[in-house]
Design a protein around this motif. Structure first.
Motif, mmCIF file in Angstrom:
data_model
loop_
_atom_site.group_PDB
_atom_site.id
_atom_site.type_symbol
_atom_site.label_atom_id
_atom_site.label_comp_id
_atom_site.label_asym_id
_atom_site.label_seq_id
_atom_site.Cartn_x
_atom_site.Cartn_y
_atom_site.Cartn_z
ATOM 1 N N ARG A 1 27.190 8.652 33.342
ATOM 2 C CA ARG A 1 26.789 7.647 32.355
ATOM 3 C C ARG A 1 25.574 8.141 31.576
ATOM 4 N NH1 ARG A 1 28.703 2.501 33.594
ATOM 5 N NH2 ARG A 1 27.854 1.915 31.539
ATOM 6 N N SER A 2 25.335 7.526 30.431
ATOM 7 C CA SER A 2 24.238 7.952 29.568
ATOM 8 C C SER A 2 23.328 6.766 29.259
ATOM 9 C CB SER A 2 24.787 8.551 28.270
ATOM 10 O OG SER A 2 23.762 8.796 27.335
ATOM 11 N N ASP A 3 22.069 7.077 28.966
ATOM 12 C CA ASP A 3 21.131 6.041 28.537
ATOM 13 C C ASP A 3 21.237 5.782 27.037
ATOM 14 O OD1 ASP A 3 20.100 5.721 31.090
ATOM 15 O OD2 ASP A 3 18.629 7.327 30.810
ATOM 16 N N SER A 4 21.994 6.624 26.339
ATOM 17 C CA SER A 4 22.166 6.469 24.895
ATOM 18 C C SER A 4 23.252 5.436 24.602
ATOM 19 C CB SER A 4 22.545 7.810 24.258
ATOM 20 O OG SER A 4 23.048 7.623 22.945
ATOM 21 N N LEU A 5 22.920 4.470 23.760
ATOM 22 C CA LEU A 5 23.908 3.457 23.386
ATOM 23 C C LEU A 5 25.100 4.085 22.681
ATOM 24 C CD1 LEU A 5 24.855 0.535 23.026
ATOM 25 C CD2 LEU A 5 23.460 0.432 20.934
ATOM 26 N N ASN A 6 24.841 5.049 21.808
ATOM 27 C CA ASN A 6 25.931 5.694 21.080
ATOM 28 C C ASN A 6 26.875 6.418 22.038
ATOM 29 O OD1 ASN A 6 25.348 5.057 18.289
ATOM 30 N ND2 ASN A 6 23.559 6.389 18.477
ATOM 31 N N ALA A 7 26.307 7.109 23.017
ATOM 32 C CA ALA A 7 27.134 7.813 23.994
ATOM 33 C C ALA A 7 27.944 6.830 24.828
ATOM 34 C CB ALA A 7 26.260 8.682 24.896
ATOM 35 N N GLU A 8 27.348 5.709 25.191
ATOM 36 C CA GLU A 8 28.069 4.688 25.940
ATOM 37 C C GLU A 8 29.246 4.132 25.138
ATOM 38 O OE1 GLU A 8 27.297 2.986 29.349
ATOM 39 O OE2 GLU A 8 27.081 5.163 29.239
ATOM 40 N N VAL A 9 29.015 3.910 23.846
ATOM 41 C CA VAL A 9 30.105 3.409 22.994
ATOM 42 C C VAL A 9 31.213 4.449 22.891
ATOM 43 C CG1 VAL A 9 30.727 2.664 20.664
ATOM 44 C CG2 VAL A 9 28.594 1.869 21.693
ATOM 45 N N SER B 1 25.372 9.946 16.779
ATOM 46 C CA SER B 1 24.685 10.612 17.885
ATOM 47 C C SER B 1 24.162 11.986 17.464
ATOM 48 C CB SER B 1 25.640 10.774 19.078
ATOM 49 O OG SER B 1 25.978 9.522 19.633
ATOM 50 N N ALA B 2 25.006 12.720 16.724
ATOM 51 C CA ALA B 2 24.580 14.041 16.255
ATOM 52 C C ALA B 2 23.406 13.912 15.286
ATOM 53 C CB ALA B 2 25.754 14.748 15.576
ATOM 54 N N TYR B 3 23.449 12.906 14.421
ATOM 55 C CA TYR B 3 22.373 12.711 13.445
ATOM 56 C C TYR B 3 21.051 12.359 14.123
ATOM 57 C CZ TYR B 3 19.705 10.485 9.709
ATOM 58 O OH TYR B 3 18.723 10.136 8.827
ATOM 59 N N ARG B 4 21.133 11.526 15.153
ATOM 60 C CA ARG B 4 19.912 11.075 15.830
ATOM 61 C C ARG B 4 19.477 12.004 16.951
ATOM 62 N NH1 ARG B 4 20.895 4.509 16.243
ATOM 63 N NH2 ARG B 4 20.685 4.115 13.997
ATOM 64 N N GLY B 5 20.256 13.010 17.239
ATOM 65 C CA GLY B 5 19.897 13.943 18.287
ATOM 66 C C GLY B 5 20.102 13.408 19.684
ATOM 67 N N ASP B 6 20.960 12.391 19.834
ATOM 68 C CA ASP B 6 21.255 11.854 21.158
ATOM 69 C C ASP B 6 22.049 12.872 21.971
ATOM 70 O OD1 ASP B 6 20.036 9.550 20.388
ATOM 71 O OD2 ASP B 6 21.880 8.441 20.001
ATOM 72 N N ILE B 7 21.801 12.885 23.263
ATOM 73 C CA ILE B 7 22.544 13.785 24.150
ATOM 74 C C ILE B 7 23.797 13.067 24.652
ATOM 75 C CG2 ILE B 7 22.498 15.040 26.333
ATOM 76 C CD1 ILE B 7 19.501 15.419 25.942
ATOM 77 N N VAL B 8 24.939 13.674 24.396
ATOM 78 C CA VAL B 8 26.208 13.124 24.848
ATOM 79 C C VAL B 8 26.701 13.987 26.011
ATOM 80 C CG1 VAL B 8 28.592 12.573 24.220
ATOM 81 C CG2 VAL B 8 26.757 12.302 22.531
ATOM 82 N N PRO B 9 26.947 13.413 27.168
ATOM 83 C CA PRO B 9 27.425 14.213 28.314
ATOM 84 C C PRO B 9 28.644 15.057 27.942
ATOM 85 C CG PRO B 9 26.899 11.990 29.025
ATOM 86 C CD PRO B 9 26.803 11.988 27.528
ATOM 87 N N GLU B 10 28.663 16.284 28.447
ATOM 88 C CA GLU B 10 29.735 17.190 28.048
ATOM 89 C C GLU B 10 31.113 16.731 28.519
ATOM 90 O OE1 GLU B 10 30.150 20.637 31.346
ATOM 91 O OE2 GLU B 10 28.372 20.807 30.061
ATOM 92 N N GLU B 11 31.172 15.874 29.555
ATOM 93 C CA GLU B 11 32.475 15.365 29.988
ATOM 94 C C GLU B 11 33.160 14.557 28.883
ATOM 95 O OE1 GLU B 11 29.578 14.954 31.726
ATOM 96 O OE2 GLU B 11 29.991 14.604 33.863
#
Length: 379
Positions: free
Chosen positions: A330-338, A272-282
């Motif tokens: 919830r997030s639209d990012s697959l990585n964040a969901e995982v 996620s960090a590499y791809r710049g995905d936004i991960v919810p702070e929770e």
């Protein structure tokens, strides 16, 4: 360049020496036990029974004790009978037909045939063959069959007694190693949470490399648990530790699952960090909270507390965090969901460490909120 290579070489030598010293420390009890058993066996055969050069007494004792705790009782029996059989056959052949090449061939074949007939164990027949060779090649004195056979039995008996006397360290080691695994899980959870917070791909790769290097920790925990169980089998004097060791052994599976889930979470955080995905702070707050609960478990395991008495505080914290996973955004990012799913898996596995069953722990977590949910306000 030469200076750097020399420095690396010195570091490798020091590391190798430290590893060898650690191995020696871990085996010091085995050394003392085998050496003491050899001395006692010799004293009984030579000092009390008056046998001349009773070499088979210490041989049987040392060979019998030269293995892990779990194999010792069977090994003592096999080695004692195997040594006694080989000594007896060797002496009989020497008395009847003398010594020589074809006699050596005959006695080894006899020892192995009888050994295979009596037992399927390779140790048994090998000892029978080796000791018959020893008698014929080095000690071909006729008329001493009964004495040497008795010496072998003495050595085996001493080994049997020595095998039942074990230190408490192998019984403490499973809990200590479980604490090491728990500490690593907490460390990776915090590091993974920091990767989510900072979106630092470089640091994420370092954390991921650390997480991927954790397999030896589980193997060491499995080995420690097996050794502890083996000690209980070989030593009647450690019966009171049975419940504790059994319970620690039951922690291996949930700790293994928790560590594996943590590795997956760290990997997804790094990606996620590499791809710049936004991960919810929770999500990183959940990771930090789980790490705090694992700290409690780690401290109690390190202190030697029975796993049956692991803190209710840790379970309560994990259950509270589990409830929070049903309220987060919830997030639209697959990585964040995982990441979110893996955090929930870690909670379930850690609840298993505190004594909850797999289904009970799974049912304790609420369903995930629907996509598009804004999540809780953190209150």
């Amino acid at each position: 360049m030469a200076f750097t290579a020399s420095r690396v070489s010195r570091e490798q030598v020091r590391s190798d020496v430290r590893r060898r010293l650690a191995r020696l420390r871990s085996k010091r009890w085995h050394v003392l036990q085998a050496a003491g058993a050899a001395g006692v066996a010799w004293f009984i055969a030579a000092g009390l029974l008056g046998h001349v050069q009773p070499v088979f007494a210490p041989i049987a004792a040392v060979v019998s004790l030269g293995t892990s705790y779990g194999q010792r009782l069977r090994r003592v029996t096999e080695v004692t009978i195997g040594v006694a059989l080989g000594v007896f056959l060797g002496d009989i052949v020497v008395q009847i037909i003398g010594e020589g090449a074809w006699q050596m061939t005959l006695v080894v074949a006899m020892a192995m045939v009888v050994g295979i007939f009596i037992s399927s164990g390779q140790v048994f027949r090998n000892q029978a063959a080796v000791q018959s060779i020893f008698v014929m090649g080095l000690l071909p004195t006729p008329g001493a069959a009964f004495t040497r056979w008795t010496d072998a039995l003495i050595g085996g008996a001493v080994a049997l007694v020595a095998a039942s006397i074990v230190p408490a360290a192998p019984l403490r080691r499973p809990g200590e190693q479980a604490a090491v695994v728990a500490k690593k899980i907490a460390s990776l959870l915090r590091a993974g949470g920091q990767v989510m917070l900072d979106a630092d791909a470089v640091y994420g790769l370092k954390v991921l490399a650390d997480a991927r290097a954790t397999d030896p920790l589980i193997r060491e925990l499995q080995d420690a648990a097996e050794e502890g169980m083996s000690v209980l089998t070989s030593s009647p004097f450690r019966f009171r530790h049975r419940s504790h060791v059994h319970r620690v052994a039951e922690l291996v599976e949930p700790l293994d699952r928790a560590l594996r889930s943590t590795r997956v979470m760290v990997r997804r955080a790094a990606v996620s960090a590499y791809r710049g995905d936004i991960v919810p702070e929770e999500y990183y707050r959940l990771a930090f909270g789980i790490a705090d609960a694992v700290d409690v478990v780690e401290a109690e395991l390190a202190a030697g507390r029975s796993p049956d008495g692991l803190s209710e505080e840790a379970r309560a914290v994990l259950l509270h965090i589990g409830e929070q996973t049903g309220l987060v955004q919830r997030s639209d990012s697959l990585n964040a969901e995982v990441i979110l799913v893996q955090l929930r898996s870690i909670i379930v596995d850690l609840l298993g460490v505190t004594g909850m069953g797999q289904f009970e722990a799974t049912d304790a977590l609420p369903p995930l909120p629907p996509r598009g949910s804004e999540g809780s306000d953190g209150s």
